[in-house]
Design a protein around this motif. Structure first.
Motif, PDB file in Angstrom:
ATOM      1  N   MET A 103       0.828  -1.207   0.000  1.00  0.00           N
ATOM      2  CA  MET A 103       0.000   0.000   0.000  1.00  0.00           C
ATOM      3  C   MET A 103       0.863   1.257   0.000  1.00  0.00           C
ATOM      4  SD  MET A 103      -3.037  -0.936   2.689  1.00  0.00           S
ATOM      5  CE  MET A 103      -4.378  -2.056   2.285  1.00  0.00           C
ATOM      6  N   LEU A 104       1.913   1.247   0.819  1.00  0.00           N
ATOM      7  CA  LEU A 104       2.790   2.409   0.911  1.00  0.00           C
ATOM      8  C   LEU A 104       3.487   2.685  -0.410  1.00  0.00           C
ATOM      9  CD1 LEU A 104       4.235   4.616   2.462  1.00  0.00           C
ATOM     10  CD2 LEU A 104       5.786   2.875   3.403  1.00  0.00           C
ATOM     11  N   ALA A 105       3.984   1.637  -1.064  1.00  0.00           N
ATOM     12  CA  ALA A 105       4.636   1.827  -2.362  1.00  0.00           C
ATOM     13  C   ALA A 105       3.666   2.410  -3.386  1.00  0.00           C
ATOM     14  CB  ALA A 105       5.192   0.493  -2.864  1.00  0.00           C
ATOM     15  N   ALA A 106       2.419   1.912  -3.373  1.00  0.00           N
ATOM     16  CA  ALA A 106       1.417   2.415  -4.325  1.00  0.00           C
ATOM     17  C   ALA A 106       1.088   3.881  -4.045  1.00  0.00           C
ATOM     18  CB  ALA A 106       0.156   1.565  -4.237  1.00  0.00           C
ATOM     19  N   LEU A 107       0.954   4.253  -2.780  1.00  0.00           N
ATOM     20  CA  LEU A 107       0.642   5.637  -2.434  1.00  0.00           C
ATOM     21  C   LEU A 107       1.773   6.582  -2.836  1.00  0.00           C
ATOM     22  CD1 LEU A 107      -0.962   5.130   1.101  1.00  0.00           C
ATOM     23  CD2 LEU A 107      -2.154   5.810  -0.995  1.00  0.00           C
ATOM     24  N   LEU A 108       3.017   6.128  -2.665  1.00  0.00           N
ATOM     25  CA  LEU A 108       4.168   6.950  -3.033  1.00  0.00           C
ATOM     26  C   LEU A 108       4.404   6.972  -4.541  1.00  0.00           C
ATOM     27  CD1 LEU A 108       6.649   5.854  -0.228  1.00  0.00           C
ATOM     28  CD2 LEU A 108       5.810   8.183  -0.577  1.00  0.00           C
ATOM     29  N   GLY A 109       3.862   5.955  -5.247  1.00  0.00           N
ATOM     30  CA  GLY A 109       4.154   5.826  -6.667  1.00  0.00           C
ATOM     31  C   GLY A 109       5.549   5.279  -6.915  1.00  0.00           C
ATOM     32  N   TRP A 110       6.068   4.527  -5.937  1.00  0.00           N
ATOM     33  CA  TRP A 110       7.414   3.953  -6.039  1.00  0.00           C
ATOM     34  C   TRP A 110       7.323   2.503  -6.494  1.00  0.00           C
ATOM     35  CZ3 TRP A 110      10.594   5.344  -1.010  1.00  0.00           C
ATOM     36  CH2 TRP A 110      10.714   6.742  -0.915  1.00  0.00           C
ATOM     37  N   PRO A 111       8.385   1.990  -7.125  1.00  0.00           N
ATOM     38  CA  PRO A 111       8.444   0.545  -7.379  1.00  0.00           C
ATOM     39  C   PRO A 111       8.609  -0.200  -6.059  1.00  0.00           C
ATOM     40  CG  PRO A 111      10.497   1.611  -8.016  1.00  0.00           C
ATOM     41  CD  PRO A 111       9.536   2.710  -7.696  1.00  0.00           C
ATOM     42  N   CYS A 112       8.228  -1.464  -6.065  1.00  0.00           N
ATOM     43  CA  CYS A 112       8.281  -2.278  -4.854  1.00  0.00           C
ATOM     44  C   CYS A 112       8.990  -3.588  -5.167  1.00  0.00           C
ATOM     45  CB  CYS A 112       6.870  -2.555  -4.332  1.00  0.00           C
ATOM     46  SG  CYS A 112       6.800  -3.655  -2.891  1.00  0.00           S
ATOM     47  N   LEU A 113       9.961  -3.937  -4.307  1.00  0.00           N
ATOM     48  CA  LEU A 113      10.626  -5.237  -4.396  1.00  0.00           C
ATOM     49  C   LEU A 113      10.100  -6.071  -3.238  1.00  0.00           C
ATOM     50  CD1 LEU A 113      14.287  -4.050  -5.119  1.00  0.00           C
ATOM     51  CD2 LEU A 113      12.552  -4.790  -6.765  1.00  0.00           C
ATOM     52  N   PRO A 114       9.116  -6.950  -3.494  1.00  0.00           N
ATOM     53  CA  PRO A 114       8.458  -7.660  -2.404  1.00  0.00           C
ATOM     54  C   PRO A 114       9.170  -8.945  -2.002  1.00  0.00           C
ATOM     55  CG  PRO A 114       7.334  -8.141  -4.457  1.00  0.00           C
ATOM     56  CD  PRO A 114       8.485  -7.234  -4.794  1.00  0.00           C
ATOM     57  N   PHE A 115       9.092  -9.298  -0.711  1.00  0.00           N
ATOM     58  CA  PHE A 115       9.608 -10.564  -0.189  1.00  0.00           C
ATOM     59  C   PHE A 115      11.087 -10.750  -0.535  1.00  0.00           C
ATOM     60  CE2 PHE A 115       5.149 -11.517  -1.746  1.00  0.00           C
ATOM     61  CZ  PHE A 115       4.544 -11.120  -0.567  1.00  0.00           C
ATOM     62  N   ALA A 116      11.877  -9.701  -0.312  1.00  0.00           N
ATOM     63  CA  ALA A 116      13.287  -9.722  -0.703  1.00  0.00           C
ATOM     64  C   ALA A 116      14.110 -10.574   0.255  1.00  0.00           C
ATOM     65  CB  ALA A 116      13.844  -8.310  -0.757  1.00  0.00           C
ATOM     66  N   GLU A 117      14.910 -11.497  -0.306  1.00  0.00           N
ATOM     67  CA  GLU A 117      15.824 -12.319   0.493  1.00  0.00           C
ATOM     68  C   GLU A 117      17.272 -11.891   0.313  1.00  0.00           C
ATOM     69  OE1 GLU A 117      15.128 -16.499  -0.051  1.00  0.00           O
ATOM     70  OE2 GLU A 117      13.578 -16.420   1.487  1.00  0.00           O
ATOM     71  N   THR A 118      17.557 -11.141  -0.734  1.00  0.00           N
ATOM     72  CA  THR A 118      18.861 -10.501  -0.903  1.00  0.00           C
ATOM     73  C   THR A 118      18.593  -9.092  -1.424  1.00  0.00           C
ATOM     74  OG1 THR A 118      19.190 -11.175  -3.219  1.00  0.00           O
ATOM     75  CG2 THR A 118      19.950 -12.697  -1.486  1.00  0.00           C
ATOM     76  N   LEU A 119      19.537  -8.181  -1.190  1.00  0.00           N
ATOM     77  CA  LEU A 119      19.372  -6.804  -1.661  1.00  0.00           C
ATOM     78  C   LEU A 119      20.739  -6.210  -1.948  1.00  0.00           C
ATOM     79  CD1 LEU A 119      17.606  -4.280  -2.174  1.00  0.00           C
ATOM     80  CD2 LEU A 119      17.897  -3.714   0.251  1.00  0.00           C
ATOM     81  N   THR A 120      20.860  -5.627  -3.135  1.00  0.00           N
ATOM     82  CA  THR A 120      22.089  -4.948  -3.536  1.00  0.00           C
ATOM     83  C   THR A 120      21.727  -3.564  -4.063  1.00  0.00           C
ATOM     84  OG1 THR A 120      23.090  -7.063  -4.151  1.00  0.00           O
ATOM     85  CG2 THR A 120      24.154  -5.066  -4.965  1.00  0.00           C
ATOM     86  N   ILE A 121      22.416  -2.552  -3.563  1.00  0.00           N
ATOM     87  CA  ILE A 121      22.229  -1.178  -4.044  1.00  0.00           C
ATOM     88  C   ILE A 121      23.521  -0.731  -4.705  1.00  0.00           C
ATOM     89  CG2 ILE A 121      21.618   1.190  -3.442  1.00  0.00           C
ATOM     90  CD1 ILE A 121      19.359  -0.697  -2.861  1.00  0.00           C
ATOM     91  N   GLU A 122      23.435  -0.365  -5.973  1.00  0.00           N
ATOM     92  CA  GLU A 122      24.589   0.140  -6.708  1.00  0.00           C
ATOM     93  C   GLU A 122      24.192   1.439  -7.384  1.00  0.00           C
ATOM     94  OE1 GLU A 122      25.806  -2.905  -9.375  1.00  0.00           O
ATOM     95  OE2 GLU A 122      26.638  -4.198  -7.802  1.00  0.00           O
ATOM     96  N   GLY A 123      24.699   2.546  -6.863  1.00  0.00           N
ATOM     97  CA  GLY A 123      24.303   3.849  -7.389  1.00  0.00           C
ATOM     98  C   GLY A 123      22.832   4.093  -7.141  1.00  0.00           C
ATOM     99  N   THR A 124      22.079   4.274  -8.208  1.00  0.00           N
ATOM    100  CA  THR A 124      20.634   4.481  -8.082  1.00  0.00           C
ATOM    101  C   THR A 124      19.847   3.229  -8.426  1.00  0.00           C
ATOM    102  OG1 THR A 124      20.490   5.320 -10.354  1.00  0.00           O
ATOM    103  CG2 THR A 124      20.843   6.942  -8.596  1.00  0.00           C
ATOM    104  N   ASN A 125      20.535   2.106  -8.592  1.00  0.00           N
ATOM    105  CA  ASN A 125      19.877   0.842  -8.937  1.00  0.00           C
ATOM    106  C   ASN A 125      19.752  -0.048  -7.707  1.00  0.00           C
ATOM    107  OD1 ASN A 125      19.665   1.489 -11.681  1.00  0.00           O
ATOM    108  ND2 ASN A 125      21.751   0.780 -12.064  1.00  0.00           N
ATOM    109  N   ALA A 126      18.609  -0.691  -7.591  1.00  0.00           N
ATOM    110  CA  ALA A 126      18.361  -1.648  -6.511  1.00  0.00           C
ATOM    111  C   ALA A 126      18.020  -2.993  -7.135  1.00  0.00           C
ATOM    112  CB  ALA A 126      17.219  -1.175  -5.627  1.00  0.00           C
ATOM    113  N   ARG A 127      18.662  -4.048  -6.622  1.00  0.00           N
ATOM    114  CA  ARG A 127      18.451  -5.388  -7.164  1.00  0.00           C
ATOM    115  C   ARG A 127      18.206  -6.343  -6.013  1.00  0.00           C
ATOM    116  NH1 ARG A 127      21.646  -9.812  -9.539  1.00  0.00           N
ATOM    117  NH2 ARG A 127      20.668 -10.469 -11.498  1.00  0.00           N
TER     118      ARG A 127
END
Length: 249
Positions: free
Chosen positions: A130-154
């Protein structure tokens, strides 16, 4: 980059939940309250990103009654830089909580939100999406790993079929699975320092969001007792029972 980590205060999962005799709510007598384990993992992941110089600040926030202050204080002892208490003296639906968190994220100019995928209480799994939809942001759901490189999230995200590797750009919201990061433990010196910190508070009504709830819990009931199992003589009897009683064959 500032990371926002919403924190929820929940009943310790090791305690057995009891209902009030009139089924109007939970009997909180002798209940121990803790930080939601999923949010604990989200906070640990945020602190990891700060240690990797990906983020500059980790802000925790909680919406609810004064009891939430102690949970927020614990987040400071675990390593959060700042915290914010949104005071609301009544029950809130997931949508209302998402609206409040949206206002906080915009006010604090956050670029990344790490939120536990669900609260160990109602197990609703609603606020993050709900929060992602209200903000208009993309959502990465149920993440088990996370990498941030610059402005990219994987992230590697759990699905019913296995896993998906998803990539997007900041700002984004990540709903966190337990296992993404090892929970942090608060040392005694950090606990003492956190006790001296003043927790900023803001009334929910001052954030200018719609506090109207479309749903309300009117009654709680215990799950029916599970019946005894049945031992069948062979596979044919099993198939017959499945065909006649469940109608799935």
């Amino acid at each position: 980059m500032k990371i926002l980590v919403p924190i929820k205060r929940v009943i310790d999962p090791s305690f057995k939940v009891r209902l009030k005799p009139d089924h109007s709510g939970l009997d909180m007598t002798y209940m121990k309250m803790v930080m939601n384990p999923y949010d604990e993992t989200a906070l640990a992941a945020a602190l990891q990103l700060k240690e990797q110089d990906v983020a500059t600040q980790v802000l925790t926030v909680s919406c609810g009654t004064d009891d939430c202050v102690e949970t927020l204080r614990m987040s400071l002892a675990m390593g959060a830089d700042e915290t914010l208490f949104v005071e609301a003296r009544y029950a809130m639906s997931p949508l209302v909580v998402a609206r409040l968190l949206k206002a906080v994220a915009e006010r604090e100019n956050c670029s990344l939100i790490l939120i536990g995928r669900q609260g160990m209480g109602n197990d609703g799994n609603q606020v993050g999406q709900m929060l992602a939809a209200l903000l208009g942001w993309p959502c990465l759901p149920f993440a088990e790993t996370l990498t941030i490189e610059g402005t990219n999230a994987r992230a590697r995200c759990k699905t019913d079929q296995g896993f998906d590797m998803l990539e997007t750009v900041l700002p984004t919201l990540v709903s966190v699975e337990i296992g993404l990061a090892a929970p942090r433990y608060a040392s005694m010196p950090n606990l003492m320092k956190a006790k001296k910190r003043k927790i900023p508070a803001i009334a929910a009504e001052t954030l200018g969001v719609d506090m109207e709830m479309d749903v309300a819990i009117t009654q709680l009931r215990s799950q029916p007792e599970r019946g005894r199992g049945v031992i069948l003589p062979d596979a044919a009897a099993l198939i017959d029972r499945l065909r006649t009683e469940t109608r799935i064959i």
